[in-house]
Scaffold this active site. Structure first.
Site, short mmCIF file in Angstrom:
data_model
loop_
_atom_site.label_atom_id
_atom_site.label_comp_id
_atom_site.label_asym_id
_atom_site.label_seq_id
_atom_site.Cartn_x
_atom_site.Cartn_y
_atom_site.Cartn_z
N ASP A 157 0.81 -1.22 0.00
CA ASP A 157 0.00 0.00 0.00
C ASP A 157 0.84 1.27 0.00
O ASP A 157 0.64 2.17 0.84
CB ASP A 157 -0.94 0.02 1.21
CG ASP A 157 -1.71 -1.26 1.39
OD1 ASP A 157 -2.11 -1.85 0.38
OD2 ASP A 157 -1.92 -1.68 2.55
N GLU A 188 -11.50 1.10 -2.51
CA GLU A 188 -10.73 1.52 -1.34
C GLU A 188 -9.47 2.25 -1.78
O GLU A 188 -9.22 2.46 -2.97
CB GLU A 188 -10.37 0.30 -0.48
CG GLU A 188 -9.58 -0.76 -1.21
CD GLU A 188 -9.45 -2.06 -0.43
OE1 GLU A 188 -10.07 -2.19 0.65
OE2 GLU A 188 -8.73 -2.96 -0.89
#
Length: 384
Positions: A34, A212
């Site tokens: 991420d 997301e």
């Protein structure tokens, strides 16, 4: 050798050095999922990246680079147990710190992220502990502030300063997708964590699972909203939409979505998504994302989810076009090679050669699983 040939032979290496456009993925190997990255013109266009740390402590490692190739661990944004004591009591390997977003504004670095209690149901608001931390010195772990918590029901929160509204600050994040999948947003007071109103829906994505990891960018009079979809497994992808207004009820999705993915391919690098975009000093765009070196079988990838880099073309008034993620990459000329001299850690691709003098501390690249009980540990105790 003629003089002209000699001059040319001297100039060729210089020209090649100035136009070097080859690098290798991953840029942050191993457990670095991420990624969120920025460039800071005020600090000589240094690049900074933050990555997820889940249950690890110290957490949220910060890496810096001058040339996008040599990355140094400069600090851990969560390095004091009192910053986030609940990190000591989380359950499960998928709980902990998810998808930190790093940004720089008016001389200060900000990180927004979520402490997730993944064993709790998504309908339980206590599952999500969203907070922000800040510093003016990213090279020092102790300089990162204590968290300011804020009541956002969801995860993967991201700060944005609206240049069309006196840099008013907003938080954008992902709603619990099993309840309803959506990217939501609200104005936030960074000093108190108070939201001006309940978050409103901006976009539901293109229909992929779990929209997301949102990031908002303002470019060419458009607000671009880039998100991950498909889950972080083999169907992972990155999609994008845009609007003329930050608060528009309708964000127009790019017809060419997804803008980057290796799903449904035979590529060695799979699960590409959870991405971010930034520029270098020449105005060239770059993208970072997570990926696994698993191949389409997605069975064996002991290095876990890693950070990869790609050149991105973003024409005026258009959409960002990513290069495909591979091991050997070519594209924009890289910035000149220059070492990072500040910070606490080491270059990520250099070997560890560690010694532990009595009562010394662990180097910042060594981590515990959850916050350790300090009195249970001693480094190289005397007479040991």
């Amino acid at each position: 050798m003629r003089f002209q040939d000699a001059v040319l032979s001297l100039l060729v290496p210089i020209a090649l050095a100035e136009t070097n456009d080859t690098f290798f993925n991953p840029i942050l190997p191993g457990f670095h999922p991420d990624p969120s990255c920025i460039s800071v013109p005020e600090l000589d266009w240094t690049f900074f990246c933050a990555t997820s740390s889940f249950s690890a402590f110290p957490g949220i490692p910060i890496h810096a680079s001058k040339d996008l190739v040599h990355w140094k661990l400069i600090s851990n944004a969560l390095a004091r147990p009192e910053q986030l004591p609940d990190l000591a009591i989380i359950n499960g390997s998928t709980s902990g710190i998810w998808a930190p977003s790093i940004r720089y504004h008016d001389g200060t670095f900000y990180i927004m992220t979520t402490l997730v209690f993944d064993h709790e149901p998504q309908s339980n608001v206590s599952r999500w502990d969203n907070f922000l931390i800040s510093t003016t010195d990213p090279y020092n772990s102790t300089a990162w502030s204590d968290p300011i918590h804020f009541p956002f029901v969801g995860y993967d929160t991201d700060p944005f300063w609206d240049p069309q509204d006196n840099n008013k600050t907003y938080v954008t994040g992902s709603h619990a997708y099993r309840i309803y999948p959506a990217i939501t947003q609200a104005p936030i007071d960074l000093n108190t964590g108070e939201l001006e109103y309940d978050p409103v829906i901006l976009w539901n994505g293109t229909g992929g699972q779990a929209p997301e990891g949102p990031h908002v960018y303002y470019k060419d009079d458009y607000y671009y909203l880039m998100i991950a979809e498909g889950g972080t497994g083999i169907g992972h992808m990155e999609t994008i939409a845009r609007s003329r207004s930050l608060h528009d009820e309708y964000y127009h999705a790019y017809e060419g979505n997804p803008i980057v993915t290796n799903a449904n391919t035979s590529a060695y690098f799979q699960t590409v998504g959870h991405a971010d975009l930034f520029q270098d000093r020449k105005g060239q765009w770059w993208g970072v994302a997570l990926s696994t070196r698993s191949g389409p079988e997605y069975e064996v990838f002991p290095m876990g989810r890693e950070s990869v880099l790609a050149p991105v073309t973003w024409p005026e008034g258009g959409w960002p076009i990513w290069s495909n993620i591979t091991g050997k990459m070519e594209g924009w000329p890289l910035p000149p090679s220059e070492p990072i001299t500040q910070g606490e850690g080491k270059l990520i691709n250099t070997p560890d050669d560690l010694t532990f003098p009595p009562n010394s501390t662990l180097p910042p690249q060594l981590i515990h699983w959850r916050i350790p009980v300090r009195e249970n540990y001693q480094v190289s105790a005397p007479n040991h």
